[in-house]
Design a protein around this motif. Structure first.
Motif, short mmCIF file in Angstrom:
data_model
loop_
_atom_site.label_atom_id
_atom_site.label_comp_id
_atom_site.label_asym_id
_atom_site.label_seq_id
_atom_site.Cartn_x
_atom_site.Cartn_y
_atom_site.Cartn_z
N LYS A 265 0.81 -1.21 0.00
CA LYS A 265 0.00 0.00 0.00
C LYS A 265 0.85 1.27 0.00
O LYS A 265 1.93 1.31 0.57
N ILE A 266 0.31 2.32 -0.63
CA ILE A 266 0.84 3.68 -0.53
C ILE A 266 -0.22 4.51 0.16
O ILE A 266 -1.34 4.64 -0.34
N LEU A 276 2.71 7.25 -9.89
CA LEU A 276 2.48 6.62 -8.60
C LEU A 276 1.99 5.21 -8.89
O LEU A 276 0.95 5.03 -9.52
N VAL A 277 2.74 4.20 -8.42
CA VAL A 277 2.40 2.83 -8.76
C VAL A 277 2.41 1.97 -7.51
O VAL A 277 3.41 1.92 -6.79
N SER A 278 1.30 1.29 -7.24
CA SER A 278 1.21 0.39 -6.11
C SER A 278 0.59 -0.92 -6.57
O SER A 278 -0.38 -0.93 -7.33
N GLU A 279 1.18 -2.04 -6.10
CA GLU A 279 0.59 -3.33 -6.39
C GLU A 279 -0.65 -3.58 -5.53
O GLU A 279 -1.43 -4.48 -5.80
N SER A 280 -0.81 -2.74 -4.49
CA SER A 280 -1.97 -2.86 -3.61
C SER A 280 -2.76 -1.55 -3.67
O SER A 280 -2.93 -0.98 -4.74
N ASP A 281 -3.21 -1.03 -2.51
CA ASP A 281 -4.05 0.16 -2.48
C ASP A 281 -3.23 1.44 -2.48
O ASP A 281 -2.11 1.49 -1.95
N SER A 294 -2.92 1.35 -9.52
CA SER A 294 -3.03 0.33 -8.49
C SER A 294 -3.12 -1.02 -9.20
O SER A 294 -4.12 -1.31 -9.87
N GLY A 295 -2.08 -1.82 -9.06
CA GLY A 295 -1.99 -3.05 -9.83
C GLY A 295 -2.97 -4.11 -9.42
O GLY A 295 -3.50 -4.85 -10.24
N ASP A 296 -3.26 -4.19 -8.10
CA ASP A 296 -4.14 -5.26 -7.63
C ASP A 296 -4.97 -4.77 -6.44
O ASP A 296 -5.30 -5.55 -5.55
N GLY A 297 -5.29 -3.48 -6.42
CA GLY A 297 -6.02 -2.93 -5.30
C GLY A 297 -6.91 -1.79 -5.73
O GLY A 297 -7.38 -1.73 -6.88
#
Length: 402
Positions: A265-266, A276-281, A294-297
């Motif tokens: 998360k970010i 801005l890149v996040s794999e989550s939220d 957001s890749g998966d959130g």
């Protein structure tokens, strides 16, 4: 989106290369636990071979205290020696002109001065024209013309003109003209002219001229002109001139000139110059000039972008964007100059093109509005509701669900 994926790939490859040293070190675990004195220019500056040392000295008024000239083994007072060899405990002022030979199980307490003061443990004020070295802990005010190196902990004010290196924790005011390096945690004020690198946590105020790198968490106020990279979390006020990269989340007020990338998360006030890149939220005030991804959130809060806002799941809150907003479910208010590609809409969406491939609940305003089904209103030049009866599927001006 392809260019942003390349940025992400590059930054994570960079961090993986940095931290891959751990995998190699596991094969040498036995050697890693042993401290060896440093080498400069390919030569070991200490002669650590087992040898017999004469502890002869001229002492006034006694061999245990006062004034000593020579290689006294245990002494309290003022001591002058050309080269320390196999000493014990020295208390007071110790001046040794040349690099030590076989430092042994030695402790120096007080003031140490010479080309390279060294002992198993150094406490007090250490000033080395070339370097200052301890086999175990180094405590106090520690200075080395080229480097200061501790086999265990380095505590206090630690200044190495080129480098400050601790094989365990580094705590206090830590400065390395080129680099400050710790094999465990860094706590306090840490400044590396080029880089500050820790195999554990970095806590406090930290500055790396080019990079801040931690194999675990970075917490506090942290600045680097190129990149701040944490294998764990980034927590606090974190600034990376080019990039902020974290494996386990970014929390706080976080600024990066080009990209901010996290596999978790970010959260907080997050500003990425390009992405801005996040794999989550992504949660909070999120600003990305190029993209917010957001890749998966989900993306939650106030989200402002000029390029693309993209979430696999929901976008929730106020979204203001330039080119495109794309998500599974948009909840809140969306203002996008270009087009919005949504699976579901709950709220208000204002775009040149509003495309809802599922159900729309609320209001869409644009030149073209498309929805599979509608519980609300479409306002625009052309309005399409695919589930409406044939006469009401395509209408100009306004359309509602029937």
């Amino acid at each position: 989106m392809r260019r942003f994926n390349l940025i992400i790939l590059f930054l994570f490859l960079l961090s993986n290369v940095i931290f891959s040293q751990d995998d190699q070190s596991e094969n040498n675990e036995e050697n890693d636990n042993k401290f060896s004195f440093p080498s400069f220019f390919g030569k070991n500056i200490f002669d650590n071979d087992d040898c017999d040392c004469s502890n002869g000295s001229f002492d006034i008024p006694s061999s245990a205290f006062g004034l000593s000239f020579g290689n006294s083994k245990d002494f309290t007072g003022i001591r002058f020696n050309t080269r320390d060899c196999n000493i014990g405990t020295i208390n007071g002022i110790n001046i040794s002109l040349w690099t030590p030979k076989n430092p042994g199980e030695s402790t120096v307490n007080g003031f140490s001065f010479g080309v390279a003061p060294a002992a198993e443990e150094l406490n007090g004020i250490q000033f080395g024209m070339i370097g200052t070295v301890s086999g175990q802990d180094m405590n106090g005010i520690n200075f080395g013309g080229l480097a200061i190196v501790s086999g265990e902990n380095m505590n206090g004010i630690n200044l190495g003109f080129l480098a400050s290196v601790a094989n365990n924790n580094m705590q206090g005011l830590n400065f390395g003209g080129l680099a400050a390096v710790s094999n465990n945690n860094m706590n306090g004020i840490t400044i590396g002219g080029l880089a500050a690198v820790s195999n554990g946590d970095i806590n406090g105020f930290s500055f790396g001229g080019l990079a801040l790198i931690s194999n675990n968490n970075i917490k506090g106020i942290n600045f680097s002109s190129l990149a701040t990279v944490a294998q764990g979390e980034l927590v606090g006020i974190n600034f990376g001139g080019l990039a902020l990269v974290s494996q386990e989340g970014i929390t706080g007020i976080n600024l990066s000139g080009i990209a901010m990338v996290s596999q978790d998360k970010i959260k907080g006030i997050n500003i990425g110059g390009v992405a801005l890149v996040s794999e989550s939220d992504l949660v909070g005030f999120n600003l990305g000039v190029g993209a917010i991804v957001s890749g998966d959130g989900s993306i939650k809060g106030i989200n402002i972008g000029l390029g693309a806002i993209n979430a696999v799941n929901d976008v929730i809150g106020l979204t203001v964007n330039g080119y495109k907003t794309e998500c599974s479910h948009l909840k809140g208010i969306n203002i996008t100059i270009g087009w919005s590609d949504l699976e579901e809409l709950s709220g208000i969406s204002i775009s040149s093109l509003n495309k809802v491939s599922g159900h729309q609940t609320g209001i869409s305003i644009g030149l073209f509005n498309i929805a599979e089904s509608l519980s609300g209103i479409q306002l625009g030049l052309i309005n399409i509701v695919k589930d409406n009866p044939i006469p009401f599927r395509i209408l100009p001006g306004i359309n509602v669900g029937f």
